[in-house]
Design a protein around this motif. Structure first.
Motif, PDB file in Angstrom:
ATOM      1  N   ARG A 146      -7.464   5.438 -27.397  1.00  0.00           N
ATOM      2  CA  ARG A 146      -7.179   6.269 -28.560  1.00  0.00           C
ATOM      3  C   ARG A 146      -6.103   7.306 -28.284  1.00  0.00           C
ATOM      4  O   ARG A 146      -5.964   8.254 -29.020  1.00  0.00           O
ATOM      5  N   GLY A 147      -5.356   7.120 -27.239  1.00  0.00           N
ATOM      6  CA  GLY A 147      -4.265   8.023 -26.970  1.00  0.00           C
ATOM      7  C   GLY A 147      -2.959   7.290 -26.760  1.00  0.00           C
ATOM      8  O   GLY A 147      -1.956   7.893 -26.408  1.00  0.00           O
ATOM      9  N   SER A 148      -2.984   5.972 -26.957  1.00  0.00           N
ATOM     10  CA  SER A 148      -1.803   5.150 -26.739  1.00  0.00           C
ATOM     11  C   SER A 148      -1.512   4.314 -27.977  1.00  0.00           C
ATOM     12  O   SER A 148      -2.389   3.633 -28.503  1.00  0.00           O
ATOM     13  N   TRP A 149      -0.261   4.348 -28.386  1.00  0.00           N
ATOM     14  CA  TRP A 149       0.206   3.638 -29.586  1.00  0.00           C
ATOM     15  C   TRP A 149       1.123   2.520 -29.144  1.00  0.00           C
ATOM     16  O   TRP A 149       2.067   2.729 -28.392  1.00  0.00           O
ATOM     17  N   ARG A 150       0.839   1.305 -29.599  1.00  0.00           N
ATOM     18  CA  ARG A 150       1.698   0.151 -29.308  1.00  0.00           C
ATOM     19  C   ARG A 150       2.259  -0.356 -30.629  1.00  0.00           C
ATOM     20  O   ARG A 150       1.552  -0.437 -31.620  1.00  0.00           O
ATOM     21  N   GLY A 177       7.847  -9.242 -29.937  1.00  0.00           N
ATOM     22  CA  GLY A 177       7.090  -8.666 -28.838  1.00  0.00           C
ATOM     23  C   GLY A 177       6.678  -7.256 -29.169  1.00  0.00           C
ATOM     24  O   GLY A 177       6.399  -6.940 -30.317  1.00  0.00           O
ATOM     25  N   THR A 178       6.681  -6.400 -28.151  1.00  0.00           N
ATOM     26  CA  THR A 178       6.313  -5.009 -28.351  1.00  0.00           C
ATOM     27  C   THR A 178       7.509  -4.111 -28.058  1.00  0.00           C
ATOM     28  O   THR A 178       8.319  -4.400 -27.176  1.00  0.00           O
ATOM     29  N   LEU A 179       7.614  -3.045 -28.824  1.00  0.00           N
ATOM     30  CA  LEU A 179       8.759  -2.145 -28.753  1.00  0.00           C
ATOM     31  C   LEU A 179       8.834  -1.438 -27.408  1.00  0.00           C
ATOM     32  O   LEU A 179       7.848  -0.859 -26.949  1.00  0.00           O
ATOM     33  N   SER A 180      10.001  -1.500 -26.800  1.00  0.00           N
ATOM     34  CA  SER A 180      10.280  -0.779 -25.560  1.00  0.00           C
ATOM     35  C   SER A 180      11.786  -0.734 -25.377  1.00  0.00           C
ATOM     36  O   SER A 180      12.530  -1.421 -26.079  1.00  0.00           O
ATOM     37  N   SER A 181      12.230   0.042 -24.415  1.00  0.00           N
ATOM     38  CA  SER A 181      13.663   0.100 -24.128  1.00  0.00           C
ATOM     39  C   SER A 181      14.152  -1.204 -23.515  1.00  0.00           C
ATOM     40  O   SER A 181      15.348  -1.463 -23.482  1.00  0.00           O
ATOM     41  N   LEU A 211       3.856   1.907 -24.109  1.00  0.00           N
ATOM     42  CA  LEU A 211       2.787   2.566 -24.851  1.00  0.00           C
ATOM     43  C   LEU A 211       3.217   4.006 -25.090  1.00  0.00           C
ATOM     44  O   LEU A 211       3.592   4.720 -24.155  1.00  0.00           O
ATOM     45  N   PHE A 212       3.183   4.415 -26.335  1.00  0.00           N
ATOM     46  CA  PHE A 212       3.590   5.765 -26.700  1.00  0.00           C
ATOM     47  C   PHE A 212       2.364   6.665 -26.703  1.00  0.00           C
ATOM     48  O   PHE A 212       1.335   6.321 -27.284  1.00  0.00           O
ATOM     49  N   ASP A 213       2.481   7.831 -26.050  1.00  0.00           N
ATOM     50  CA  ASP A 213       1.370   8.778 -25.987  1.00  0.00           C
ATOM     51  C   ASP A 213       1.223   9.500 -27.315  1.00  0.00           C
ATOM     52  O   ASP A 213       2.192  10.080 -27.821  1.00  0.00           O
ATOM     53  N   PHE A 259       7.265   9.843 -32.020  1.00  0.00           N
ATOM     54  CA  PHE A 259       7.983   9.487 -33.246  1.00  0.00           C
ATOM     55  C   PHE A 259       9.496   9.515 -33.009  1.00  0.00           C
ATOM     56  O   PHE A 259      10.214   8.604 -33.427  1.00  0.00           O
ATOM     57  N   ASN A 260       9.982  10.539 -32.329  1.00  0.00           N
ATOM     58  CA  ASN A 260      11.420  10.632 -32.042  1.00  0.00           C
ATOM     59  C   ASN A 260      11.888   9.480 -31.159  1.00  0.00           C
ATOM     60  O   ASN A 260      12.943   8.888 -31.396  1.00  0.00           O
ATOM     61  N   GLU A 261      11.099   9.152 -30.136  1.00  0.00           N
ATOM     62  CA  GLU A 261      11.463   8.061 -29.237  1.00  0.00           C
ATOM     63  C   GLU A 261      11.457   6.717 -29.976  1.00  0.00           C
ATOM     64  O   GLU A 261      12.355   5.890 -29.794  1.00  0.00           O
ATOM     65  N   VAL A 262      10.460   6.505 -30.821  1.00  0.00           N
ATOM     66  CA  VAL A 262      10.380   5.259 -31.583  1.00  0.00           C
ATOM     67  C   VAL A 262      11.598   5.103 -32.487  1.00  0.00           C
ATOM     68  O   VAL A 262      12.197   4.025 -32.557  1.00  0.00           O
TER      69      VAL A 262
END
Length: 174
Positions: free
Chosen positions: A51-55, A83-87, A98-100, A111-114
């Motif tokens: 519950r602290g990681s957003w994919r 796939g899943t979002l990443s750099s 995984l976004f915190d 949100f800014n990083e995404v």
């Protein structure tokens, strides 16, 4: 600890509008899509059990891949390609970042990083998948390996889609 519903409430403060400015419709709970000809570019989200990681999952869907050319369900919660979002996307499709999102400052930073990743990796990838060949080239890469009959069905459907619905590309998103 954050749920998807709580994160979506924070997104209503500005993140949803930022995604709309990039041409994406907001469906529900951090689900975004846009239509390009016969393709639908899709982002869908999940909060992991901690519950602290957003994919964030990224896919391109085409209803033409199915016999009837219609969605069986919408919004779509699966993927044939992507796939899943990443750099590292699209070179590395699985095991995305995984976004915190456990605290408000982490949510804001995520949100800014995404948004940066949407602009730098996701939208360019969406726009690069503009033909049957590029669409199919990603099917095996994401772990989805359909039987040859389904691949042939996808081929016929996507080609039919190109005939009936030319792909639209806006210079704004290239």
């Amino acid at each position: 600890m954050t749920t998807l519903t709580e994160l979506d409430k924070y997104a209503k403060e500005g993140f949803h509008n930022q995604m709309r400015r990039r041409g994406f419709a907001v469906e529900k709970q951090l689900y975004y899509w846009r239509k390009r000809g016969q393709f639908f570019d899709v982002f869908w989200s999940e909060i992991l059990s901690s519950r602290g990681s957003w994919r964030i999952h990224i896919t391109i869907f085409t209803p033409w891949a199915y016999e009837n050319g219609e969605f069986e369900t919408f919004p779509l919660w699966t993927r044939f390609i992507g796939g899943t979002l990443s750099s590292r996307f699209p070179e590395q499709l699985a095991n995305g970042y995984l976004f915190d999102v456990a605290t408000k400052p982490e949510i804001d930073a995520s949100f800014n990083e995404v948004l940066k990743l949407v602009d730098t990796v996701a939208v360019p990838w969406f726009n690069s998948v503009d033909s049957y060949e590029t669409y199919v080239s990603y099917i095996h890469r994401g772990g989805f390996d359909p039987v040859w009959q389904f691949r042939e069905q996808v081929k016929r459907g996507v080609l039919l889609g190109f005939e009936k619905e030319p792909t639209f590309f806006s210079d704004k998103y290239k």
